[in-house]
Each structure stands twice: as C-alpha cells, then as structure tokens.
Enzyme design. Structure first.
Site, short mmCIF file in Angstrom:
data_model
loop_
_atom_site.label_atom_id
_atom_site.label_comp_id
_atom_site.label_asym_id
_atom_site.label_seq_id
_atom_site.Cartn_x
_atom_site.Cartn_y
_atom_site.Cartn_z
N HIS A 286 -38.67 -0.28 81.85
CA HIS A 286 -37.74 0.49 82.67
C HIS A 286 -38.34 0.78 84.06
CE1 HIS A 286 -34.06 2.80 82.97
NE2 HIS A 286 -34.74 3.81 83.50
N TYR B 77 -40.53 -3.42 85.18
CA TYR B 77 -39.86 -4.74 85.17
C TYR B 77 -40.84 -5.85 84.77
CZ TYR B 77 -36.21 -2.22 87.74
OH TYR B 77 -35.25 -1.32 88.11
N LYS C 277 -26.41 1.78 95.28
CA LYS C 277 -27.23 1.36 94.14
C LYS C 277 -26.48 1.65 92.85
CE LYS C 277 -31.82 1.59 92.08
NZ LYS C 277 -33.01 2.42 91.85
N HIS D 78 -27.68 4.08 82.25
CA HIS D 78 -28.16 5.19 81.42
C HIS D 78 -27.64 4.97 80.00
CE1 HIS D 78 -29.93 9.41 82.25
NE2 HIS D 78 -30.75 8.48 82.69
N ASP E 148 -36.74 10.48 95.00
CA ASP E 148 -36.15 11.18 93.88
C ASP E 148 -37.07 11.08 92.67
OD1 ASP E 148 -34.41 11.45 91.51
OD2 ASP E 148 -34.08 9.30 91.72
N GLU F 21 -38.58 14.36 82.58
CA GLU F 21 -37.54 13.82 83.47
C GLU F 21 -36.47 14.87 83.72
OE1 GLU F 21 -36.16 9.91 82.33
OE2 GLU F 21 -38.20 9.14 82.12
N SER F 22 -36.91 16.13 83.84
CA SER F 22 -35.98 17.18 84.25
C SER F 22 -35.28 16.72 85.52
CB SER F 22 -36.74 18.49 84.51
OG SER F 22 -37.27 19.00 83.31
N GLN F 23 -34.01 17.06 85.64
CA GLN F 23 -33.18 16.53 86.71
C GLN F 23 -33.28 17.37 88.00
OE1 GLN F 23 -30.89 13.52 86.17
NE2 GLN F 23 -32.80 13.49 85.04
N GLY G 283 -30.71 -2.34 92.39
CA GLY G 283 -30.21 -2.54 91.04
C GLY G 283 -31.22 -2.10 90.00
N ASN G 284 -30.91 -2.40 88.75
CA ASN G 284 -31.89 -2.10 87.71
C ASN G 284 -31.70 -3.04 86.53
OD1 ASN G 284 -29.82 -0.89 86.04
ND2 ASN G 284 -31.37 0.43 85.18
#
Length: 736
Positions: A52, A55, A94, A98, A273, A317-319, A536-537
């Site tokens: 994730h 890559y 982008k 999820h 971010d 991974e708190s937002q 992208g992802n």
C-alpha cells in the site's frame, strides 16, 4: 503492555504478523541496519514496506504509464497530480481506494476514504471543488450486502456533505466477485493558482516540523498493512485497523491550509497529509524527497488516548492530520494562525542534514535508522506472469444472444442493477453545494464551473471490469476510452487521468499478468489521446478465501471545457430533433450486460479496439459540439444503443421514432467508439458534411413518450412511461 525485545521479534518471527517476509526482515537487520530492529523500528518498516505504501509489487508495471504532457506541473510522487489549464490556473486531482476498511466498517471506511482524498488535494495548496466515487458490490440479494451498500453511501454522503463539497458523479456496479470484497474508490478535484503549488518536502537543516489537526488516537494502526492483506473467513475482522473520521475538523483544516498557502506561502516550505501509515509515511517521505534527516519528539504529539507507545503513535492513521515544514522565524506565526482555526498545531521535530530518522519518546531514543531505508531501499519484486487459462480456452467463443421479444428484453435490461438508475443512492449526496455545479449526477460527466472565467472542469470515473476480465489489455484501453467519451460527450477535452488499480494477489502469476497487461492497455490509450496518468493508487490482495475480484482498474478522468456554452448533456432537448448514431456497430456481446443477463457468466474474448477510429470519433464529436451542431450527446456503453436511447429520453419525458439497419440483437451490442447525438433539423447538412462517414441517421425525437423502433428484423412500440418507471424504481425495489 511490555513490548517484545528485538530478539523475541526475530526468534518468534513476530514481524510476519505485520506483513514482512523472512527475506525482508533479514535484509533490514543484516544489510541495512546491521543489527536487529527494535519493536518500533520493525513496525515502521512493516507499514512503509507494505504494498500500500511502497508499491513493491507494482512499481515495475506502473513505470509503463505515460506521465508527461505540456500541461503536467506535478505528476506521480506528490500527494496529487497537477495540470495547467491556462490563465495561471491549474486543476489538481487524485483517486484513492479504501476497499478493505469499507468491507469491515463500511460507514467509517467510506467516510475516511473521502476525507483522505480531500486532504491529498488541499495539501497541494488547492481548493477542493468536487468529489466523485466508483463503487462495486456483490449482488443486491441479501441483507448483508444491502447494509454494506447503505452504509458506504451514507459514509460518503455524510463526510462530503458536512465538508461542503459537491458529489457530482460516479458509478456503482454489482457483480458476484465483489460480495466479500467491495471496492470503494474516491476521487477529488481541486483548483489552484499555478504559483501556489507546495511540494511535500522537509528540507533545510534546523527547519521545524509542525503537526497540525486532530489529536492522535489508536485508530487505524496497521491500516496500510491491513490494506495489503487478503481476506479469509478468519482474517477479515481487523476493526482496529479502520480509521474514524470527523468531517467538521477536516473542514477547518481544509480552510486553514488553503488560506495559509494562498496568503502566507512564504511561511511554509512543505506540507503533506498524514494518510496511509500516518506520521511515519508523511515525515519519512518528506525528508527522503528532500535528501534530509529528521528528529521527532513524540512527547509533543497531541494525543487523545493515554499511555500511547511510540509504535502506536507512529503507526496510527487517525484522520484530519497534516505535517508542515516551517522556517524557525515563521513558526510562531504558523502556530497562531492554526490556533485561530481552533486546531492543534505543535512543533514535533526538526530537519537535520545527516539523512537519519530519529524518534524520541519519554526522553528515550527509540528509533535511529536511515530515512531512505523506509522509502528508497524497499525491495522491488519482479513477479512471475502467466496468461489465465480461460483466455486460451475461450478465445474463439462468441456469445450469440437470443431475443424473441425486443420490448421485454429492453425492459429487463433497464432493470438490471448495473444499468438501472442509481438515484436511490446518489440522492444522499449534495451535488449543488458551493453553487458551481453545472451538470449533476446522471449525465455522462459531472461539470463544475470555474468562477470568474468562461471555463469549466468536466470529470468522470469509469471501470468496466467485465471487459478487463475477458481481455486485460483491450479492457484497459476501453476503460480509458469510455472515460474519454464521457468527457467529450459533455463538451470537454480530456487532459489527464488518475487511477485506482484494484486487483487480486500479485504473487499469483495469473493475477499479476492481468495487472501488467491492463496497465499496458491503459498506457496505450492514454498515449493516443494525450491524457497522462498524473496520480493514483494500487490496491492489491483483493481476495476472499483465495478467490480474487475481477481485475478492476478505475480511471478517473478530468477534461477542460474552454467555453461553458459548450456544456452538453445526454438528455434529448426538443420535439423533432434528429437522432444519429455515430460509429460502426458490430456483434460485440462478449463481456456485455446482455451476456450476463442471458448466460449468468462471462465468456469469450474481446475484439481489438481501433484506437485511431476511437480518437477520430471523439475529435469529430468535440468539433461538432464546439460548432454548436449538437444538442445532446451520450456515449454508448452498458446495454448499447437501446439503453442510450431510453436514457436520453427519460429526463424530459420524450419519445422517439427510429429506423435502423441494426439487427434486434445489435440494439444491445456494446461495440466501442460510438455516440448517440441529437441535432436541430436545420443543422443536418452541416452535421453530416462534418462526419462524412461512420454515422447512421436513426429518426426523430417525439413529444409522446413512446419508443417506436424498427430494426432490420423487428418492429416494436415500447411505452416510455413503463420503461422510465422500470429504470427508476428497479434499485429501490431491490433495496427494500
């Protein structure tokens, strides 16, 4: 709890639970560190070396994508891609997946997917203007799937609506293979003054690292590892790996970041971010990109839970959190600025020039590793590839549909969930907020005007995984070209794409072949129409009990409409307008919605896509729209001509009276490169002269909602009111 020692981690192979292989652990300890990593360090490597974040299985494939054009200001490697649209303006966009979090906690999984992608946009200094989504679920036949769909839709709407961003389009599909592995792909588009662009870097010895936004909790720990694992009956309940979102804090954070970059750009050297892998990925990537090192003091990190360990804080991974790199002379200004927005803003570290990544917690040095070892030293795998046996066995199979009753088949097709109206879902989303939406959900693309100009941005996302399953290369091309047709049909010029590449386990040679070949197809189509892939992802390991989803690349495309007067929608406009089919129709039923309706399975191969013909047809439509020759335009996709005709008639309760050379079956063919258009009668000569070939005049729009059709083999009259009711109510009926 007492953390395991470095020796325990090695002896008990605890690193395997976090996704590191024996070989990778040996590489870290023997070659990179030349010692055993401690508990915190092992955790950092496990998330940063996950698929994730790194890559590692897909880098080789991703290099095949074109990422340059005259418009590209920033491409892959930043939080989002940026394209120049003239007048010192740029569009930033982008998409992110999820998928795993949404399978486990659908509301929060979908909501935080939206939140994360919005942060990727404003971390570039851009003002987000719209969001979209591409969703795939299992069939709507049981309570569990219906609950999942309702919660995902509620999560997307709940987050986007609270932030005040319009959801202007998207797509939803239903297939058996997504029952345990739904796909939730979110896309965000923003606008930027070209000069305000901020890189995600942390450079300059003794410059400071500032943490901004919500407090850190224990949610989402190992989210990146979780996203790089596959589900089984025993392994799909990792709720602790799912993040929890707060859109109200995100709204404050968005407004603050956009304002500080616009008005006080000189204060900030870099901004990123905190997305997947939280604090470690954002800070390590910023330092690595700048060739610097970092010292972090976790005792300064705002925490919402007590006694958090260094491992928990770094991997959380708190937002709604961002990292900024700030010059010391401006730090008081920055802290005061965010305090005015009632957001936590704290200095948590500083940049060094030794390229080391050092973390202190409770006054102890708990991590001391080379920063590049987290980002640059990740192994890159060259996976074995094998063409799936089904493609060899079925390459000569051609599905031949049987249609004894055109009217009945037409109604049945309109009711199929992949074709039926999705308004039941998208009415949850606010598509009008900010008052710039020109074209709302339901047409070929969403369109948002750019204030103070004649320009608008068209946007769409497309994914037809049935085609990709049958032929990954051609299916990849079709995914790009279908998106492009949506942009063109709306009056836009396609200028770039983002993608979400959703596939199974890359260690399976057939799954890796599907990924590789479909990316080659996407790349060839992008090169043909000059739409670079700028962000992208990749989402791999989408499997349940070793059964993979269809290979499902999603293409999010952005188009530029240079004159808002050229905005075109798919709905027929006036009685007596002339209806044309642009493009040739052949017997393309493999992978079609009709094949699924009649066979219940996919079988066969796809015809090669003629990219030159596709581009020619798109260019002709764009030219005709710019010369004001076209009143409505709709690309032909699922269900073919019959569905495009009906959908064009629904909006304004029109009918049509047409006669075609096509056979009854070809009314449902899914041949590519085709458009359905309507024009004013006085434009007929000009329109036909422009097209010259490859078009068929079908007939006229009528005021009575009756669909009169004569094919080469049949004549039928369908009641348009019944057709519209069937299409509009099918999903609501299934969801009851």
């Amino acid at each position: 709890m007492t953390e395991p020692t470095a020796k325990q981690i090695k002896d008990e192979k605890l690193y395997q639970q976090w996704g590191l292989t024996d070989w990778e652990y040996e590489l870290i300890s023997a070659k990179i560190l030349k010692r055993l990593p401690n508990y915190t360090e092992t955790g950092l490597y496990s998330v940063m070396w996950s698929e994730h974040c790194s890559y590692k299985n897909s880098k080789k494939v991703l290099r095949k994508m074109p990422n340059k054009s005259d418009r590209v200001i920033a491409g892959p490697g930043e939080d989002a891609g940026i394209l120049d649209i003239g007048d010192n303006q740029a569009v930033v966009f982008k998409a992110e997946s999820h998928n795993h979090p949404s399978a486990v906690e659908p509301y929060q999984g979908a909501a935080t997917g939206v939140g994360g992608i919005i942060r990727d946009i404003f971390s570039m200094g851009a003002q987000p203007i719209a969001v979209m989504n591409s969703l795939k679920f299992g069939p709507l036949k049981d309570g569990q799937t219906k609950h999942l769909v309702n919660e995902v839709v509620a999560g997307i709407g709940g987050y986007g609506n609270c932030i005040g961003l319009p959801t202007v389009g998207g797509e939803i599909a239903f297939e058996d293979c997504y029952e345990h592995n739904p796909l939730v792909n979110a896309m965000c588009v923003g606008l930027l003054n070209s000069t305000d662009f901020k890189h995600g870097t942390a450079s300059g010895d003794k410059n400071l690292i500032v943490y901004v936004g919500a407090k850190t909790g224990r949610d989402g720990i190992h989210g990146a590892t979780f996203a790089s694992d596959e589900f089984t009956d025993t392994k799909n309940k990792q709720r602790s790996a799912v993040q929890v979102g707060n859109p109200f804090i995100e709204k404050l954070l968005m407004d603050a970041c956009v304002e500080i970059i616009e008005k006080h750009s000189e204060w900030i050297l870099g901004i990123q971010d905190m997305g997947a892998a939280g604090l470690v990925s954002s800070t390590a990537e910023m330092a690595s990109k700048a060739g610097s090192g970092l010292i972090l003091n976790l005792d300064k990190v705002p925490q919402r839970e007590t006694e958090m360990s260094a491992y928990e804080m770094m991997l959380s991974e708190s937002q709604e959190r961002m990292v900024l790199c700030v010059k010391p002379e401006f730090v008081e200004d920055v802290l005061a600025f965010f305090e005015n927005y009632e957001l936590d803003a704290v200095v948590i570290g500083q940049v060094t020039n030794d390229k080391q990544y050092k973390i202190y917690h409770l006054d102890q040095l708990v991590t001391d590793i080379p920063v590049d070892s987290l980002t640059e030293d990740v192994p890159e795998y060259d996976r074995e590839e094998v063409q799936p046996q089904r493609m060899i066995d079925e390459q000569d199979y051609h599905f031949a549909p049987e249609i004894t009753d055109l009217a009945a088949t037409w109604i049945e097709m309109l009711q199929r969930p992949n074709i039926a109206s999705k308004k039941h879902f998208y009415q949850t989303y606010d598509s009008q907020v900010r008052a710039d939406t020109v074209v709302r959900p339901g047409s070929d693309a969403g369109v948002v005007r750019i204030r103070g100009t004649k320009k608008a941005i068209a946007m769409t996302n497309d994914s037809n995984s049935k085609y990709v399953y049958l032929n990954p290369y051609v299916g990849g091309q079709i995914t790009v070209m279908e998106a492009a047709r949506n942009i063109v049909a709306s009056g836009g010029e396609p200028i770039g794409i983002t993608d979400c590449l959703n596939y199974g386990n890359p260690e399976n040679p057939e799954a890796f072949w599907e990924l590789d070949k479909s990316v080659e197809g996407i790349a060839s189509a992008c090169e043909k129409i000059n739409t670079p892939v700028i962000s992208g992802n990749v989402s791999l390991y989408n499997e349940y009990n070793d059964v993979a989803i269809y290979p499902s690349p999603m293409v999010g495309m952005v188009g530029l409409i240079s004159d808002i007067d050229n905005v075109t929608t798919s709905a027929f406009k006036d009685n007596g307008d002339l209806i044309y089919l642009v493009g040739q129709t052949q017997d393309d039923f493999n992978g079609s919605e009709l094949q699924m309706a009649q066979m219940g399975q996919l079988k066969g191969n796809l015809r090669d896509l003629d990219l030159d013909q596709e581009k020619l047809n798109q260019d002709l439509i764009r030219q005709a729209i710019s010369q004001k020759l076209i009143k409505s335009c709709h690309d032909l996709s699922e269900g073919g001509l019959s569905i495009a005709l009906a959908k064009s008639a629904f909006d304004n309760d029109f009918g049509f009276d047409i006669k075609t050379k096509l056979t009854t079956a070809q009314m449902f063919s899914e041949t590519q490169s085709r458009f359905l258009v309507s024009i004013a009668p006085d434009k007929q000569a000009d329109f036909e002269k422009m097209l010259q070939t490859d078009f068929e005049y079908l007939g006229t729009v009528t005021t009575e909602p009756e669909y009169k059709v004569t094919t080469a083999t049949d004549s039928v009259v369908v009641d348009g009111k019944i057709a519209a009711k069937s299409w509009k109510e099918a999903i609501a009926c299934l969801m009851k």
